[in-house]
Design a protein around this motif. Structure first.
Motif, PDB file in Angstrom:
ATOM      1  N   ILE A  50      92.417  -6.180  23.762  1.00  0.00           N
ATOM      2  CA  ILE A  50      93.381  -5.129  24.112  1.00  0.00           C
ATOM      3  C   ILE A  50      94.065  -4.592  22.859  1.00  0.00           C
ATOM      4  O   ILE A  50      94.279  -3.379  22.718  1.00  0.00           O
ATOM      5  N   SER A  51      94.379  -5.484  21.929  1.00  0.00           N
ATOM      6  CA  SER A  51      95.031  -5.070  20.683  1.00  0.00           C
ATOM      7  C   SER A  51      94.133  -4.151  19.862  1.00  0.00           C
ATOM      8  O   SER A  51      94.601  -3.145  19.307  1.00  0.00           O
ATOM      9  N   ALA A  53      91.747  -2.240  21.047  1.00  0.00           N
ATOM     10  CA  ALA A  53      91.669  -0.966  21.773  1.00  0.00           C
ATOM     11  C   ALA A  53      92.923  -0.121  21.528  1.00  0.00           C
ATOM     12  O   ALA A  53      92.839   1.097  21.313  1.00  0.00           O
ATOM     13  N   LEU A  54      94.091  -0.772  21.542  1.00  0.00           N
ATOM     14  CA  LEU A  54      95.346  -0.053  21.279  1.00  0.00           C
ATOM     15  C   LEU A  54      95.395   0.470  19.849  1.00  0.00           C
ATOM     16  O   LEU A  54      95.892   1.572  19.595  1.00  0.00           O
ATOM     17  N   LEU A  55      94.888  -0.327  18.917  1.00  0.00           N
ATOM     18  CA  LEU A  55      94.861   0.094  17.518  1.00  0.00           C
ATOM     19  C   LEU A  55      94.063   1.382  17.353  1.00  0.00           C
ATOM     20  O   LEU A  55      94.508   2.330  16.695  1.00  0.00           O
ATOM     21  N   PHE A  57      93.270   3.522  19.765  1.00  0.00           N
ATOM     22  CA  PHE A  57      93.897   4.588  20.554  1.00  0.00           C
ATOM     23  C   PHE A  57      95.092   5.196  19.815  1.00  0.00           C
ATOM     24  O   PHE A  57      95.235   6.422  19.721  1.00  0.00           O
ATOM     25  N   LEU A  58      95.949   4.342  19.261  1.00  0.00           N
ATOM     26  CA  LEU A  58      97.154   4.827  18.585  1.00  0.00           C
ATOM     27  C   LEU A  58      96.851   5.494  17.248  1.00  0.00           C
ATOM     28  O   LEU A  58      97.687   6.227  16.720  1.00  0.00           O
ATOM     29  N   SER A  59      95.660   5.233  16.694  1.00  0.00           N
ATOM     30  CA  SER A  59      95.303   5.855  15.422  1.00  0.00           C
ATOM     31  C   SER A  59      95.123   7.367  15.552  1.00  0.00           C
ATOM     32  O   SER A  59      95.103   8.085  14.553  1.00  0.00           O
ATOM     33  N   PHE A 113     108.289  -5.999  21.139  1.00  0.00           N
ATOM     34  CA  PHE A 113     108.623  -4.590  21.382  1.00  0.00           C
ATOM     35  C   PHE A 113     109.932  -4.226  20.694  1.00  0.00           C
ATOM     36  O   PHE A 113     110.034  -3.177  20.038  1.00  0.00           O
TER      37      PHE A 113
END
Length: 215
Positions: A50-51, A53-55, A57-59, A113
């Motif tokens: 998940i991390s 994928a988030l990396l 996506f957020l890029s 967070f």
């Protein structure tokens, strides 16, 4: 093509060491799970995926818009304070610390967070106050942003997490170009405050950990 251009912008000199350390951690968890059902290891693999994928996506986002969007940054800050405050009433107590929300089999720790939001808030604050860093007042005001979440964490009580938040603030203050004189004043203030609070604030087991670390 856009994916490759975004991937090129990533700080690979930071990502590769983090990936390497994460892999070592996963191998350690795997070796300790050989006699069990690998449940913890499987969970960590899922979180790791998940991390990643988030990396990716957020890029695709240009986070420089946060520099001009004060309302969004302040909203995130107050949301992080609410999540920490809610722990005092709805958090599950584990080993004497209310540091997790527990919903069924799902657990959520709001501290990461809150730490990320604090970095964003302080970065925005110092980017607009960099000329004023020759004075001590902006540094004190930045400390207020850190004091509120740190105080809520201390009420849990979680000494280690509060030290993390203070370290985030100190790191950003130092790299923002603080004067040596102001840094020495901060160290003096922390030393005096810590000395006065030693008798009645840390619990016995926390004192033992601090003494063991210093020795």
């Amino acid at each position: 093509m856009k994916i490759f251009s975004c991937l090129k912008k990533l700080k690979w000199n930071l990502i590769i060491p983090a990936f390497f350390l994460t892999t070592l951690g996963l191998l350690s968890i795997y070796s300790s799970s050989l006699s069990s059902d690998f449940l913890i290891f499987k969970k960590q693999i899922i979180f790791f995926a998940i991390s990643i994928a988030l990396l990716i996506f957020l890029s695709f986002f240009d986070f420089r818009f946060l520099k001009t969007n004060s309302y969004l940054v302040l909203s995130l800050y107050f949301l992080s304070l609410l999540t920490l405050l809610g722990l005092l009433f709805f958090g599950k107590e584990i080993r004497g610390v209310k540091g997790w929300y527990k919903i069924g089999s799902f657990s959520f720790d709001p501290l990461p967070f809150a730490a990320i939001v604090l970095i964003i808030v302080l970065s925005k604050y110092f980017s607009s106050r960099h000329i004023e860093l020759t004075r001590f007042t902006p540094i004190l005001f930045s400390g207020i942003y850190t004091f509120l979440p740190t105080l809520l964490v201390l009420f849990q009580p979680d000494l280690g997490s509060s030290i993390i938040l203070i370290s985030v603030w100190l790191g950003i203050v130092i790299f923002s170009g603080i004067r040596i004189r102001h840094l020495l004043i901060l160290i003096l203030i922390f030393s005096i405050a810590f000395g006065f609070s030693w008798k009645f604030w840390p619990r016995d087991y926390q004192k033992q950990r601090i003494v063991s670390f210093l020795n």
